[in-house]
Scaffold this active site. Structure first.
Site, PDB file in Angstrom:
ATOM      1  N   ARG A   1      33.696  32.822 -23.277  1.00 31.70           N
ATOM      2  CA  ARG A   1      33.704  31.666 -22.378  1.00 31.70           C
ATOM      3  C   ARG A   1      32.332  31.006 -22.402  1.00 31.70           C
ATOM      4  O   ARG A   1      31.323  31.687 -22.447  1.00 31.70           O
ATOM      5  CB  ARG A   1      34.039  32.132 -20.953  1.00 31.70           C
ATOM      6  CG  ARG A   1      35.353  31.597 -20.451  1.00 31.70           C
ATOM      7  CD  ARG A   1      35.799  32.296 -19.203  1.00 31.70           C
ATOM      8  NE  ARG A   1      34.954  32.037 -18.033  1.00 31.70           N
ATOM      9  CZ  ARG A   1      35.212  32.504 -16.832  1.00 31.70           C
ATOM     10  NH1 ARG A   1      36.280  33.252 -16.624  1.00 31.70           N
ATOM     11  NH2 ARG A   1      34.410  32.245 -15.822  1.00 31.70           N
TER      12      ARG A   1
ATOM     13  N   LYS B   1      38.705  40.211 -11.249  1.00 26.24           N
ATOM     14  CA  LYS B   1      39.791  39.504 -10.552  1.00 26.24           C
ATOM     15  C   LYS B   1      40.924  39.162 -11.516  1.00 26.24           C
ATOM     16  O   LYS B   1      42.083  39.468 -11.265  1.00 26.24           O
ATOM     17  CB  LYS B   1      39.265  38.216  -9.890  1.00 26.24           C
ATOM     18  CG  LYS B   1      38.159  38.452  -8.879  1.00 26.24           C
ATOM     19  CD  LYS B   1      37.709  37.167  -8.206  1.00 26.24           C
ATOM     20  CE  LYS B   1      37.015  36.173  -9.114  1.00 26.24           C
ATOM     21  NZ  LYS B   1      35.739  36.621  -9.691  1.00 26.24           N
TER      22      LYS B   1
ATOM     23  N   ARG C   1      25.849  31.924 -11.546  1.00 25.99           N
ATOM     24  CA  ARG C   1      27.151  32.082 -10.870  1.00 25.99           C
ATOM     25  C   ARG C   1      27.080  33.174  -9.811  1.00 25.99           C
ATOM     26  O   ARG C   1      27.680  33.055  -8.744  1.00 25.99           O
ATOM     27  CB  ARG C   1      28.246  32.392 -11.908  1.00 25.99           C
ATOM     28  CG  ARG C   1      28.674  31.146 -12.695  1.00 25.99           C
ATOM     29  CD  ARG C   1      29.336  31.482 -14.018  1.00 25.99           C
ATOM     30  NE  ARG C   1      30.462  32.375 -13.889  1.00 25.99           N
ATOM     31  CZ  ARG C   1      30.933  33.137 -14.882  1.00 25.99           C
ATOM     32  NH1 ARG C   1      30.365  33.106 -16.068  1.00 25.99           N
ATOM     33  NH2 ARG C   1      31.959  33.914 -14.669  1.00 25.99           N
TER      34      ARG C   1
ATOM     35  N   ARG D   1      32.610  39.873 -22.221  1.00 28.37           N
ATOM     36  CA  ARG D   1      34.027  39.483 -22.147  1.00 28.37           C
ATOM     37  C   ARG D   1      34.420  38.615 -23.332  1.00 28.37           C
ATOM     38  O   ARG D   1      33.658  37.774 -23.798  1.00 28.37           O
ATOM     39  CB  ARG D   1      34.260  38.700 -20.852  1.00 28.37           C
ATOM     40  CG  ARG D   1      35.627  38.013 -20.815  1.00 28.37           C
ATOM     41  CD  ARG D   1      35.972  37.478 -19.459  1.00 28.37           C
ATOM     42  NE  ARG D   1      34.889  36.742 -18.860  1.00 28.37           N
ATOM     43  CZ  ARG D   1      34.844  36.436 -17.573  1.00 28.37           C
ATOM     44  NH1 ARG D   1      35.814  36.798 -16.774  1.00 28.37           N
ATOM     45  NH2 ARG D   1      33.836  35.767 -17.099  1.00 28.37           N
TER      46      ARG D   1
ATOM     47  N   ARG E   1      36.498  29.703  -2.264  1.00 28.39           N
ATOM     48  CA  ARG E   1      35.144  30.126  -2.630  1.00 28.39           C
ATOM     49  C   ARG E   1      34.103  29.600  -1.674  1.00 28.39           C
ATOM     50  O   ARG E   1      32.922  29.849  -1.866  1.00 28.39           O
ATOM     51  CB  ARG E   1      34.819  29.566  -4.009  1.00 28.39           C
ATOM     52  CG  ARG E   1      35.125  30.480  -5.138  1.00 28.39           C
ATOM     53  CD  ARG E   1      34.883  29.658  -6.384  1.00 28.39           C
ATOM     54  NE  ARG E   1      34.213  30.434  -7.370  1.00 28.39           N
ATOM     55  CZ  ARG E   1      34.835  30.991  -8.406  1.00 28.39           C
ATOM     56  NH1 ARG E   1      36.121  30.876  -8.563  1.00 28.39           N
ATOM     57  NH2 ARG E   1      34.153  31.679  -9.277  1.00 28.39           N
TER      58      ARG E   1
HETATM   59  P1  AP5 Z   1      37.506  39.587 -15.364  1.00 31.11           P
HETATM   60  O1  AP5 Z   1      38.747  40.231 -14.870  1.00 31.11           O
HETATM   61  O2  AP5 Z   1      37.635  38.521 -16.360  1.00 31.11           O
HETATM   62  O3  AP5 Z   1      36.567  39.155 -14.127  1.00 31.11           O
HETATM   63  P2  AP5 Z   1      36.730  38.010 -13.049  1.00 31.11           P
HETATM   64  O4  AP5 Z   1      36.454  38.595 -11.730  1.00 31.11           O
HETATM   65  O5  AP5 Z   1      38.017  37.274 -13.240  1.00 31.11           O
HETATM   66  O6  AP5 Z   1      35.471  37.126 -13.452  1.00 31.11           O
HETATM   67  P3  AP5 Z   1      35.334  35.574 -13.675  1.00 31.11           P
HETATM   68  O7  AP5 Z   1      34.086  35.396 -14.493  1.00 31.11           O
HETATM   69  O8  AP5 Z   1      36.574  34.963 -14.189  1.00 31.11           O
HETATM   70  O9  AP5 Z   1      35.038  35.085 -12.236  1.00 31.11           O
HETATM   71  P4  AP5 Z   1      34.452  33.772 -11.798  1.00 31.11           P
HETATM   72  O10 AP5 Z   1      34.807  33.752 -10.391  1.00 31.11           O
HETATM   73  O11 AP5 Z   1      33.022  33.602 -12.111  1.00 31.11           O
HETATM   74  O12 AP5 Z   1      35.157  32.679 -12.758  1.00 31.11           O
HETATM   75  P5  AP5 Z   1      36.343  31.644 -12.523  1.00 31.11           P
HETATM   76  O13 AP5 Z   1      37.061  31.485 -13.783  1.00 31.11           O
HETATM   77  O14 AP5 Z   1      37.089  31.983 -11.302  1.00 31.11           O
HETATM   78  O15 AP5 Z   1      36.584  40.782 -15.961  1.00 31.11           O
HETATM   79  C1  AP5 Z   1      35.317  40.504 -16.534  1.00 31.11           C
HETATM   80  C2  AP5 Z   1      35.082  41.418 -17.744  1.00 31.11           C
HETATM   81  O16 AP5 Z   1      34.929  42.769 -17.291  1.00 31.11           O
HETATM   82  C3  AP5 Z   1      36.234  41.428 -18.745  1.00 31.11           C
HETATM   83  O17 AP5 Z   1      35.730  41.517 -20.036  1.00 31.11           O
HETATM   84  C4  AP5 Z   1      37.038  42.697 -18.380  1.00 31.11           C
HETATM   85  O18 AP5 Z   1      37.695  43.249 -19.499  1.00 31.11           O
HETATM   86  C5  AP5 Z   1      35.937  43.618 -17.852  1.00 31.11           C
HETATM   87  N1  AP5 Z   1      36.390  44.485 -16.758  1.00 31.11           N
HETATM   88  C6  AP5 Z   1      37.239  44.153 -15.736  1.00 31.11           C
HETATM   89  N2  AP5 Z   1      37.417  45.211 -14.895  1.00 31.11           N
HETATM   90  C7  AP5 Z   1      36.639  46.217 -15.385  1.00 31.11           C
HETATM   91  C8  AP5 Z   1      36.400  47.565 -14.950  1.00 31.11           C
HETATM   92  N3  AP5 Z   1      36.987  48.056 -13.848  1.00 31.11           N
HETATM   93  N4  AP5 Z   1      35.562  48.309 -15.696  1.00 31.11           N
HETATM   94  C9  AP5 Z   1      34.962  47.803 -16.823  1.00 31.11           C
HETATM   95  N5  AP5 Z   1      35.160  46.552 -17.278  1.00 31.11           N
HETATM   96  C10 AP5 Z   1      35.997  45.764 -16.567  1.00 31.11           C
HETATM   97  O19 AP5 Z   1      35.517  30.315 -12.217  1.00 31.11           O
HETATM   98  C11 AP5 Z   1      34.768  29.696 -13.234  1.00 31.11           C
HETATM   99  C12 AP5 Z   1      34.119  28.443 -12.698  1.00 31.11           C
HETATM  100  O20 AP5 Z   1      35.116  27.516 -12.284  1.00 31.11           O
HETATM  101  C13 AP5 Z   1      33.212  28.604 -11.486  1.00 31.11           C
HETATM  102  O21 AP5 Z   1      31.911  28.978 -11.837  1.00 31.11           O
HETATM  103  C14 AP5 Z   1      33.285  27.193 -10.870  1.00 31.11           C
HETATM  104  O22 AP5 Z   1      32.453  26.308 -11.576  1.00 31.11           O
HETATM  105  C15 AP5 Z   1      34.727  26.792 -11.128  1.00 31.11           C
HETATM  106  N6  AP5 Z   1      35.620  27.160 -10.010  1.00 31.11           N
HETATM  107  C16 AP5 Z   1      36.666  28.030 -10.059  1.00 31.11           C
HETATM  108  N7  AP5 Z   1      37.253  28.140  -8.857  1.00 31.11           N
HETATM  109  C17 AP5 Z   1      36.568  27.309  -8.024  1.00 31.11           C
HETATM  110  C18 AP5 Z   1      36.677  27.004  -6.634  1.00 31.11           C
HETATM  111  N8  AP5 Z   1      37.608  27.585  -5.850  1.00 31.11           N
HETATM  112  N9  AP5 Z   1      35.789  26.126  -6.104  1.00 31.11           N
HETATM  113  C19 AP5 Z   1      34.847  25.533  -6.871  1.00 31.11           C
HETATM  114  N10 AP5 Z   1      34.681  25.802  -8.173  1.00 31.11           N
HETATM  115  C20 AP5 Z   1      35.533  26.681  -8.758  1.00 31.11           C
HETATM  116 MG    MG Z   2      38.565  35.314 -13.822  1.00 33.45          MG
END
Ligand code: AP5
Ligand code: MG
Ligand code: ZN
Length: 214
Positions: free
Chosen positions: A160, A13, A171, A127, A88
């Site tokens: 992270r 994402k 997660r 990552r 979410r």
């Molecule tokens: P990346 O692009 O970083 O993936 P992502 O989908 O953004 O993954 P996240 O881990 O950020 O998602 P998340 O939803 O768990 O975390 P968030 O920060 O939103 O890519 C991942 C890796 O793969 C990278 O190294 C990249 O280079 C590689 N990659 C990407 N595309 C690729 C491809 N096509 N091929 C190969 N490699 C690839 O949330 C974190 C925490 O915050 C949650 O757990 C929760 O506690 C809280 N939170 C956030 N939003 C909310 C909400 N709305 N409600 C409640 N809690 C929330």
């Molecule tokens: Mg992300």
């Protein structure tokens, strides 16, 4: 354009958001990034959010929904926005719909990035993120030119805190229980765009842009 990026942890994402917001000149709103910034700055919100994030649990809706509503009222969102990691839960999705309605707006697209569970742990655990500019890398799939150093700014690359195998698995479970129902929710509304997120990063970007330009 008003759009949401949906997909499990590690689906890509944040990586794809970068390309999309450049292409459409809209702000990128990642609730995860906002919480991490608050943690870094030691705010009250950051302290509360950290308790949940470190365990891979969702931050309660009471904290999350108000934050996003206020962000959407800022000036730069007038031309549209890309939400990443929000909504979410079904409750967050309803709250978003109400908030947009009250602003006379609605969503154009929900971009659903699909990646099999087996691939997600490796993506998250490998990552690395620049401590200074936030640029994302992967130790195998998206390497910096020099190990441990950001190509953009020379900053140090860090992992992270919630990217350990165990927390990533939590997660993913939380995603399946609480977030996956949104796929049905938005499919029924007819605004979902399904994207194969297992292709190389550049190809996934092309596929998304092509769908959004249709
Ligand atoms: P990346 O692009 O970083 O993936 P992502 O989908 O953004 O993954 P996240 O881990 O950020 O998602 P998340 O939803 O768990 O975390 P968030 O920060 O939103 O890519 C991942 C890796 O793969 C990278 O190294 C990249 O280079 C590689 N990659 C990407 N595309 C690729 C491809 N096509 N091929 C190969 N490699 C690839 O949330 C974190 C925490 O915050 C949650 O757990 C929760 O506690 C809280 N939170 C956030 N939003 C909310 C909400 N709305 N409600 C409640 N809690 C929330
Ligand atoms: Mg992300
Ligand atoms: Zn950097």
């Amino acid at each position: 354009m008003r759009a949401i990026l949906l997909g499990p942890p590690g689906a890509g994402k944040g990586t794809q958001a970068e390309t999309i917001v450049n292409e459409f000149s809209i702000p990128h709103i990642s609730t995860g990034d906002i919480f991490r910034k608050n943690i870094k700055e030691g705010t009250a919100l950051g302290k509360k959010a950290m308790e949940y994030m470190d365990q891979g649990k969702l931050v309660p809706d009471e904290l999350t929904v108000e934050l996003v509503k206020n962000r959407l009222l800022e000036d730069d969102c007038k031309k549209g926005f890309l939400l990443d990691g929000f909504p979410r839960t079904l409750n967050q999705a309803d709250a978003l719909e109400d908030a947009l309605k009250s602003m006379g707006q609605s969503l154009d697209y929900v971009i659903n990035i699909r990646v099999r569970k087996e691939l997600l742990v490796e993506r998250a655990v490998g990552r690395r993120i620049c401590k200074d500019c936030g640029q994302t890398y992967h130790m195998s799939f998206n390497k910096p030119s020099k190990e441990g150093v950001c190509d953009n700014c020379g900053g140090e690359l860090l992992q992270r805190k919630d990217d350990t195998k165990e927390t990533v698995e939590n997660r993913i479970n939380v995603y399946q229980e609480q977030t996956e129902p949104l796929i049905d929710y938005y499919t029924k509304k007819g605004i979902i765009v399904n994207i194969d997120g297992e292709k190389p990063i550049a190809q996934v970007s092309k596929d998304i842009i092509a769908e959004l330009r249709k």
